[in-house]
Design a protein around this motif. Structure first.
Motif, PDB file in Angstrom:
ATOM      1  N   ARG A  23       0.823  -1.125   0.073  1.00 44.41           N
ATOM      2  CA  ARG A  23       0.010   0.045   0.009  1.00 44.41           C
ATOM      3  C   ARG A  23       0.740   1.201  -0.034  1.00 44.41           C
ATOM      4  N   CYS A  24       0.320   2.361  -0.327  1.00 46.53           N
ATOM      5  CA  CYS A  24       0.909   3.649  -0.525  1.00 46.53           C
ATOM      6  C   CYS A  24       1.182   4.280   0.839  1.00 46.53           C
ATOM      7  N   PRO A  25       2.416   4.598   1.228  1.00 48.09           N
ATOM      8  CA  PRO A  25       2.467   5.298   2.568  1.00 48.09           C
ATOM      9  C   PRO A  25       1.784   6.513   2.774  1.00 48.09           C
ATOM     10  N   ALA A  26       1.476   7.123   1.892  1.00 44.75           N
ATOM     11  CA  ALA A  26       0.384   8.236   1.960  1.00 44.75           C
ATOM     12  C   ALA A  26      -0.984   8.374   2.006  1.00 44.75           C
ATOM     13  N   CYS A  27      -1.360   7.512   1.242  1.00 42.87           N
ATOM     14  CA  CYS A  27      -2.566   7.396   1.074  1.00 42.87           C
ATOM     15  C   CYS A  27      -3.355   6.050   1.310  1.00 42.87           C
ATOM     16  N   HIS A  28      -2.432   5.149   1.322  1.00 45.44           N
ATOM     17  CA  HIS A  28      -2.672   3.700   1.866  1.00 45.44           C
ATOM     18  C   HIS A  28      -3.732   3.072   0.930  1.00 45.44           C
ATOM     19  N   ALA A  44       4.096   1.521  -7.804  1.00 43.33           N
ATOM     20  CA  ALA A  44       3.343   2.575  -8.328  1.00 43.33           C
ATOM     21  C   ALA A  44       1.891   2.383  -8.265  1.00 43.33           C
ATOM     22  N   HIS A  45       1.180   3.367  -8.102  1.00 47.45           N
ATOM     23  CA  HIS A  45      -0.242   3.444  -7.907  1.00 47.45           C
ATOM     24  C   HIS A  45      -1.083   2.499  -9.127  1.00 47.45           C
ATOM     25  N   LEU A  46      -2.047   1.973  -9.123  1.00 50.56           N
ATOM     26  CA  LEU A  46      -2.824   1.572 -10.057  1.00 50.56           C
ATOM     27  C   LEU A  46      -3.286   2.808 -10.866  1.00 50.56           C
ATOM     28  N   PRO A  50      -4.890   7.090  -8.844  1.00 55.76           N
ATOM     29  CA  PRO A  50      -3.747   7.831  -8.572  1.00 55.76           C
ATOM     30  C   PRO A  50      -3.834   8.421  -7.198  1.00 55.76           C
ATOM     31  N   CYS A  51      -2.403   8.645  -6.860  1.00 56.31           N
ATOM     32  CA  CYS A  51      -2.323   9.040  -5.469  1.00 56.31           C
ATOM     33  C   CYS A  51      -2.827  10.688  -5.140  1.00 56.31           C
ATOM     34  N   VAL A  52      -3.204  10.746  -3.951  1.00 58.28           N
ATOM     35  CA  VAL A  52      -3.914  12.171  -3.268  1.00 58.28           C
ATOM     36  C   VAL A  52      -2.471  13.087  -3.400  1.00 58.28           C
ATOM     37  N   GLN A  90       2.364  16.642   1.203  1.00 57.91           N
ATOM     38  CA  GLN A  90       3.293  16.527   0.181  1.00 57.91           C
ATOM     39  C   GLN A  90       4.363  15.292   0.693  1.00 57.91           C
ATOM     40  N   ARG A  91       4.952  15.063  -0.440  1.00 61.44           N
ATOM     41  CA  ARG A  91       6.066  13.899  -0.150  1.00 61.44           C
ATOM     42  C   ARG A  91       7.334  14.307  -0.708  1.00 61.44           C
ATOM     43  N   ALA A  92       8.302  14.634   0.335  1.00 62.72           N
ATOM     44  CA  ALA A  92       9.837  14.870   0.168  1.00 62.72           C
ATOM     45  C   ALA A  92      10.443  13.764  -0.358  1.00 62.72           C
TER      46      ALA A  92
HETATM   47 ZN   LIG Z   1      -0.786   7.300  -2.477  1.00 64.47          ZN
END
Ligand SMILES: [Zn+2]
Length: 356
Positions: A23-28, A44-46, A50-52, A90-92
């Motif tokens: 899972r994505c660490p930002a949006c899960h 990568a997201h499907l 897409p990611c928030v 944001q993601r640095a």
């Molecule tokens: Zn995400």
């Protein structure tokens, strides 16, 4: 992205095996592991999901660069790849937990609009970290230009106004520093390759003087531009023409070969010519209150800027004005009187016939 969540742990793509529950660490939301011969492994997201948090499309350059930069900055403190800041969404690319102030490293490889740079920079300031923009190959190949300077120019001790480029292939930092604009408006800077953080902190081994320009050459280029009727000089030439002058005949008193910060638009020389013209067009007392708006209007006329996304120059116009006025006093065109100046005599323009 290089990291994904798996049962509340972060997994690095280079150690990951294929499975369905990353899972994505930002949006899960679910992400997939990609690995192939051409690209280093990444998540990568499907596509339909897409990611928030906006991020750049993953290229080998971006993926590799992030790991290299985490290494490069490690002497400043613990580094973390793809650090998520939920409060600002944001993601640095790399987060450096430096004791004095945390640093967010952005490795920018793809195009990014001015608004995007402003928003991300503002976000980082909001959470109290210092944004460090490093630019990838597509930027390193460009000639210095205003779009690049406006978005990404920063200021660092010893390097002054600068742009930072990260070269993934050579695994090294290149700093273009002491950025300036010559009097004719051309951008310039000095390039230094920096091997490590200690060198970045120490500054360049030598600083070259700003090159001087030839005013005759500038006149020659302006003559060509005017002959081709390019829109660049039209507004300036119109301004002068309405006051009975021709650009190429500008008085020596307005001339300069000095440099400025790289925010002067069409350059210091044109600003001095239009401002000088406006000043000597005044009737009655010449006061600071009358000069300030003229200086600002002329600054706008040459497309000057008082700020970039990351650096502002609040007293620049005042400074340029004071410098020119002091020169004009010294050369006897103005005299100092209580509350301002008096015009003693007007500088001579060369006539358009003589120039033709
Ligand atoms: Zn995400």
């Amino acid at each position: 992205m290089l990291l994904a969540e798996l049962a509340d742990q972060l997994v690095d793509a280079q150690n990951a095996t294929r499975r369905q529950d990353y899972r994505c660490p930002a949006c899960h939301e679910p992400v997939r592991l990609h690995r192939g011969r051409q690209v280093i492994p990444y998540f990568a997201h499907l596509p339909r999901n897409p990611c928030v948090i906006q991020g750049e499309g993953e290229t080998t350059e971006h993926l590799t660069g992030k790991r290299q930069l985490a290494d490069f900055f490690a002497d400043w403190g613990p580094t973390e790849l793809e650090h998520v800041l939920p409060t600002i969404q944001q993601r640095a690319d790399v987060w450096v937990a430096r004791t004095s102030q945390p640093v967010a490293v952005e490795f920018q490889c793809s195009p990014l609009a001015l608004d995007g740079v402003s928003e991300r920079t503002a976000g980082y300031h909001q959470v109290g970290c210092y944004p460090f923009w490093l630019l990838g190959n597509r930027y390193a190949r460009q000639r210095l230009n205003w779009a690049l300077i406006e978005r990404f120019m920063g200021w660092l001790p010893h390097w002054e106004l600068c742009l930072l480029f990260w070269d993934v292939r050579r695994h090294r930092l290149r700093v273009t520093h002491h950025l300036y604009q010559d009097a004719a408006g051309h951008f310039g800077g000095q390039m230094t390759v920096v091997a490590n953080l200690a060198t970045l902190m120490a500054g360049p081994a030598q600083v070259d003087p700003y090159p001087r320009i030839s005013l005759n050459r500038v006149r020659y280029h302006w003559a060509q531009e005017l002959a081709r009727a390019t829109p660049n000089l039209r507004r300036i030439q119109e301004f002068l023409y309405l006051r009975g002058h021709h650009l190429l005949g500008f008085p020596t008193a307005f001339g300069t070969t000095g440099s400025t910060p790289p925010v002067l638009g069409r350059g210091l020389l044109l600003w001095r010519i239009v401002f000088g013209t406006a000043l000597f067009g005044l009737t009655g007392p010449v006061t600071p209150a009358r000069l300030a708006p003229l200086a600002q209007d002329c600054f706008d006329l040459v497309n000057g800027h008082q700020r970039t996304v990351r650096v502002s120059f609040p007293h620049l116009i005042e400074h340029l004005q004071a410098q020119l006025v002091a020169e004009l006093v010294q050369q006897g065109y103005l005299s100092v009187v209580p509350g301002g100046w008096r015009i003693v005599h007007r500088p001579r323009w060369r006539s358009a016939q003589l120039l033709a």
